[in-house]
Design an enzyme around this catalytic site. Structure first.
Site, short mmCIF file in Angstrom:
data_model
loop_
_atom_site.label_atom_id
_atom_site.label_comp_id
_atom_site.label_asym_id
_atom_site.label_seq_id
_atom_site.Cartn_x
_atom_site.Cartn_y
_atom_site.Cartn_z
N GLY A 167 1.92 -1.07 -6.71
CA GLY A 167 1.83 -1.64 -5.36
C GLY A 167 3.08 -2.41 -4.98
O GLY A 167 3.02 -3.46 -4.36
N SER A 194 5.22 -3.60 -0.98
CA SER A 194 5.01 -4.74 -0.08
C SER A 194 4.48 -5.93 -0.86
O SER A 194 4.12 -5.83 -2.04
CB SER A 194 4.01 -4.36 1.03
OG SER A 194 2.73 -4.10 0.47
N ILE A 242 3.56 -9.25 -2.93
CA ILE A 242 3.99 -9.82 -4.21
C ILE A 242 4.75 -8.79 -5.04
O ILE A 242 5.76 -9.10 -5.67
CB ILE A 242 2.79 -10.36 -5.00
CG1 ILE A 242 2.08 -11.49 -4.21
CG2 ILE A 242 3.23 -10.87 -6.38
CD1 ILE A 242 2.92 -12.69 -3.92
N GLY A 243 4.27 -7.56 -5.06
CA GLY A 243 4.92 -6.52 -5.85
C GLY A 243 6.34 -6.26 -5.39
O GLY A 243 7.25 -6.08 -6.21
N ASP A 271 -1.80 6.63 -7.33
CA ASP A 271 -3.00 6.26 -6.58
C ASP A 271 -4.02 5.74 -7.58
O ASP A 271 -4.62 6.51 -8.33
CB ASP A 271 -3.55 7.46 -5.81
CG ASP A 271 -4.75 7.10 -4.94
OD1 ASP A 271 -5.26 5.96 -5.07
OD2 ASP A 271 -5.19 7.95 -4.15
N LEU A 272 -4.20 4.44 -7.61
CA LEU A 272 -5.09 3.81 -8.60
C LEU A 272 -6.56 4.11 -8.33
O LEU A 272 -7.40 3.85 -9.19
CB LEU A 272 -4.85 2.30 -8.63
CG LEU A 272 -3.52 1.89 -9.27
CD1 LEU A 272 -3.13 0.48 -8.83
CD2 LEU A 272 -3.60 1.97 -10.79
N ASN A 303 -0.17 -5.01 -10.45
CA ASN A 303 -0.16 -5.87 -9.27
C ASN A 303 -1.01 -5.35 -8.11
O ASN A 303 -1.60 -6.14 -7.38
CB ASN A 303 1.29 -6.03 -8.81
CG ASN A 303 1.40 -6.53 -7.38
OD1 ASN A 303 1.26 -7.71 -7.10
ND2 ASN A 303 1.64 -5.60 -6.45
N SER A 323 -6.90 -13.57 -9.34
CA SER A 323 -6.96 -14.32 -8.08
C SER A 323 -7.85 -15.53 -8.26
O SER A 323 -8.74 -15.53 -9.13
CB SER A 323 -7.53 -13.42 -6.97
OG SER A 323 -7.94 -14.17 -5.85
N TYR A 338 -23.90 -4.25 -1.13
CA TYR A 338 -22.45 -4.50 -1.17
C TYR A 338 -22.07 -5.65 -0.25
O TYR A 338 -22.42 -5.67 0.92
CB TYR A 338 -21.71 -3.24 -0.74
CG TYR A 338 -20.20 -3.42 -0.62
CD1 TYR A 338 -19.40 -3.46 -1.75
CD2 TYR A 338 -19.59 -3.54 0.63
CE1 TYR A 338 -18.02 -3.61 -1.66
CE2 TYR A 338 -18.21 -3.69 0.74
CZ TYR A 338 -17.43 -3.73 -0.40
OH TYR A 338 -16.07 -3.88 -0.30
#
Length: 298
Positions: A15, A18, A20-21, A67-68, A94, A144, A163
């Protein structure tokens, strides 16, 4: 502080186009690392790489698709990396999605648990042989402050029994934290010369807050910059976790300000009871079963 030299070291940041990464990629590239931007959108990844090179002439940047939310893509990325590189000094897990509407990954997992945790779990497992072969490798996984008060609902991991976006985000970030700690425990037991560290950025004004929908932006945007720290500060715990030489593994790095929301990086102590051994082992076993990725610590 005893910052480790990163010149010529191989670094993967998921990631990294953009937020933090991207900030981490800029700093590490400036310091001479060969940084691989592992991104879902290659066009945006290439734009990010070009911007870094413009800012730091001679920066060594590669862009690779990852693509995770697709385990096949995770394996393809790992295989391609192992073909193109002979070492991996730093892996920064990240990338993340935050409070999206209910969605599932290509493999049928709830998107936040699937992408934020299971994707990184599988990626790390696939890359473990290379990490083992690289002296003093460092694995960094971003959690986080949303992990606080969260729990792992093993009976409803896919969200089929209900959800709530924020609840599932907290669950995924708790999973990140527990994975990082359990991974370090297992590396130590196996006598492997690699360390796993967790970190979090506090509350940083990144585009992660757009994931819940563009409708959030009009009222959130002014608040982000007024109350939250800039990405340039939010990245500091990640950089500390990745490069601080005095870390032994298993630490959790976050900002030192009130509530760990802002400030300079420090070793943070999670809430009592977070590192529950039974939960960490169960999460590991479930993650191996769901992803089909078995870690080889031999």
């Amino acid at each position: 502080m005893a910052k480790q030299e990163v010149k010529d070291k191989k670094v993967i940041i998921t990631g990294a186009n953009s937020g933090i990464g991207y900030e981490a990629a800029k700093v590490l590239a400036e310091q001479g690392a060969h940084v691989v931007l592992a991104v879902r959108n290659e066009e945006r990844g290439n734009e990010a790489a070009q911007n870094i090179v413009k800012e730091h002439e001679g920066a060594n940047i590669s862009v690779m698709k990852l693509d995770l939310s697709d385990l096949a893509s995770v394996k393809e990325f790992a295989d391609a990396y192992k073909e193109g590189f002979d070492q991996l000094h730093i892996l920064i897990n990240n990338a993340g999605v935050m409070i999206p509407p209910y969605q599932k990954t290509k493999d049928g997992f709830e998107l936040q648990f699937g992408g934020n945790h299971l994707g990184h779990f599988a990626l790390t497992g696939h890359l473990l042989p290379m990490l083992k072969a690289t002296p003093s490798a460092r694995l960094v996984t971003l959690s986080s402050i949303a992990h606080r008060g969260a729990s792992i609902d093993f009976d409803n991991l896919d969200g089929s029994k209900g959800y709530k976006a924020m609840k599932f985000y907290g669950q995924s970030k708790l999973a990140n934290l527990l994975f990082a700690k359990e991974l370090d425990n297992r590396l130590k037991r196996a006598g492997i010369n690699a360390t796993s560290v967790a970190c979090h950025p506090g509350i940083a004004a990144t585009n992660l807050f757009k994931v819940g929908g563009e409708r959030m932006q009009p009222f959130l945007k002014p608040l982000l910059h007024k109350f939250f720290q800039a990405p340039e500060m939010g990245v500091l715990p990640t950089l500390y976790a990745a490069t601080e030489g005095t870390l032994k593994g298993g630490e959790y790095i976050g900002p030192d300000g009130r509530g760990n929301r802002k400030g300079n990086p420090t070793i943070e102590v999670p809430a009592k009871g977070v590192y529950d051994e039974k939960t960490m082992k169960k999460l590991w076993d479930v993650s191996e079963k769901l992803t089909g990725v078995m870690f080889d610590f031999s």
